[in-house]
Design an enzyme around this catalytic site. Structure first.
Site, short mmCIF file in Angstrom:
data_model
loop_
_atom_site.label_atom_id
_atom_site.label_comp_id
_atom_site.label_asym_id
_atom_site.label_seq_id
_atom_site.Cartn_x
_atom_site.Cartn_y
_atom_site.Cartn_z
N GLY A 72 43.47 -1.62 -2.85
CA GLY A 72 42.02 -1.65 -2.66
C GLY A 72 41.42 -3.04 -2.81
O GLY A 72 40.53 -3.43 -2.04
N ALA A 200 46.59 3.48 -2.23
CA ALA A 200 47.48 4.64 -2.37
C ALA A 200 47.52 5.23 -3.78
O ALA A 200 47.62 6.44 -3.95
CB ALA A 200 48.90 4.25 -1.94
N CYS A 324 34.76 -3.33 -21.99
CA CYS A 324 34.67 -4.00 -23.28
C CYS A 324 35.39 -5.34 -23.21
O CYS A 324 36.28 -5.55 -22.41
CB CYS A 324 35.26 -3.14 -24.37
N1 PLP Z 1 37.49 -0.17 -5.26
C1 PLP Z 1 37.26 0.89 -6.05
C2 PLP Z 1 36.04 1.72 -5.84
C3 PLP Z 1 38.14 1.19 -7.10
O1 PLP Z 1 37.90 2.22 -7.89
C4 PLP Z 1 39.27 0.35 -7.28
C5 PLP Z 1 40.20 0.59 -8.40
O2 PLP Z 1 39.83 1.04 -9.45
C6 PLP Z 1 39.48 -0.73 -6.40
C7 PLP Z 1 38.56 -0.96 -5.40
C8 PLP Z 1 40.67 -1.61 -6.52
O3 PLP Z 1 41.81 -0.95 -6.03
P1 PLP Z 1 43.30 -1.44 -6.38
O4 PLP Z 1 43.54 -1.03 -7.79
O5 PLP Z 1 44.18 -0.72 -5.43
O6 PLP Z 1 43.34 -2.90 -6.17
#
Ligand code: PLP
Length: 374
Positions: A72, A200, A324
């Protein structure tokens, strides 16, 4: 062995066993590099293209619109920076104030390079309204990025409507759907989005792999230069095992989506009912339309961190609504954005239930909360 109850599925999820088993041959036996011309590379090459087709089908995209990434964070970075740097006029970006840091920090990075960014404020229920976007967008705005569902409070955004507003002003639309893909139905054509980020490990696939949907014809710069992988947009030898695992996990979750949602909703209602039956007062954040199982609760005057640690001692993994640091506990940017009162914000926890949770586990969570909060 002490029981362990995992109720932090918004942080990560358990790998589907079938997805794990689908990965093994690509690690141990068919480990060829897809860029090579010999026969040994043919099977992984085929697996790569099949995985792309499966993933595309799950979100109603074309296979050529799926670009594999490391997750992500990378997808969000690429969507923001890649589309900004493809625009020599440095036109503005609009995003929301309560995006994940992967998105917000990408926006801060382009701001430092002279690309203006404006931030939309959500309602107290956690919604970015069409009116808010309409009040800010100009015909010179280049891109809008609003997350599909918030990772702390779960609110699902009116993406199709927001996307329409963006398009009617000639702007592109990206959505960070990391919390939503594989947990609710996603149809990129129906939504109309130009880019969509997914990861994923949030849908029972492996960690360190994800994808960015990029609508055919969209102008974006490559994420990584090097070899010709990902149609020259994201160089680097493909992580075939993880890509195959991701496709298997997404397919399984999409095939069973209706049942999974029904099961998780039942658990969610059960937990809330049990809590309401106590005399502990709490506020549920995020409004009416939230991701199944994502439950943000605020207990006025309580300490979210302390609740998390007490639950941990009881073998239950949940999350707080606060980030935190070692010196003090700060209220998260999400809770600040919805303007939650400080005494509620400090007493906020996030329970995120998944398809593998059971009614017994929910009863234990409710029982533990009762014990702690009394
Ligand atoms: N975007 C959102 C809304 C998320 O909840 C997260 C992870 O918590 C990410 C992006 C980042 O994803 P990744 O952990 O695969 O880098």
């Amino acid at each position: 062995m002490k029981q362990h109850i995992y109720a932090d599925n918004a942080a990560t999820t358990q790998l589907n066993r079938d997805a794990f088993e689908a990965m093994v041959p690509w690690l141990l036996d068919d480990y060829g590099n897809t860029s090579q011309p010999y026969a040994f590379a043919r099977k992984p090459k085929k697996a790569l293209s099949e995985a792309r087709e499966i993933i595309a089908e799950c979100i109603k995209a074309l296979p050529d619109e799926i670009y594999f990434t490391s997750g992500g964070t990378e997808s969000d970075n690429w969507a923001i920076k890649g589309s900004a740097f493809a625009d020599p006029d440095k036109r503005a970006t609009i995003t929301s104030a309560f995006e994940h840091h992967a998105l917000l920090h990408s926006c801060e990075a382009i701001e430092r390079l002279g690309y203006p960014v404006a931030y939309l404020m959500p309602t107290a229920d956690g919604i970015i309204t069409v009116e808010t976007l309409s009040g800010m967008i100009l015909n010179t705005t280049r891109r809008v990025s609003v997350m599909y569902a918030n990772n702390e409070i779960g609110t699902i955004q009116p993406i199709k409507e927001l996307c329409n507003v963006a398009h009617s002003h000639g702007a592109l639309f990206h959505t960070d759907a990391v919390q939503a893909v594989g947990r609710v139905g996603i149809d990129v054509k129906e939504l109309g989005v130009d880019m969509l980020s997914a990861s994923a490990h949030k849908f029972n696939g492996p960690k360190g792999i994800g994808f960015l949907y990029i609508r055919k014809g969209m102008k974006i710069l490559p994420y990584a230069d090097g070899g010709a992988q990902e149609r020259r947009y994201r160089a680097g030898t493909e992580n075939i095992a993880s890509i195959v695992g991701m496709a298997a996990a997404l397919k399984e979750n999409c095939d069973k989506l209706k049942n999974n949602i029904a099961h998780i909703k039942t658990l969610e209602l059960r937990l809330l009912k049990e809590l309401r039956e106590t005399n502990i007062s709490f506020v549920r954040n995020g409004g009416e339309n939230t991701l199944p199982g994502l439950i943000s609760l605020s207990f006025s005057g309580a300490d979210g961190e302390a609740i998390l640690h007490r639950m941990d001692l009881m073998g239950i993994s949940i999350s707080t609504g606060s980030a935190c640091n070692s010196v003090d506990t700060e209220i998260s940017h999400v809770l600040k954005a919805i303007q939650l009162e400080e005494k509620l914000a400090k007493g906020t926890i996030r329970i995120s239930l998944g398809k593998n949770n059971t009614e017994d586990e929910v009863d234990c969570i409710a029982g533990a909360l009762k014990k702690i909060l009394r």
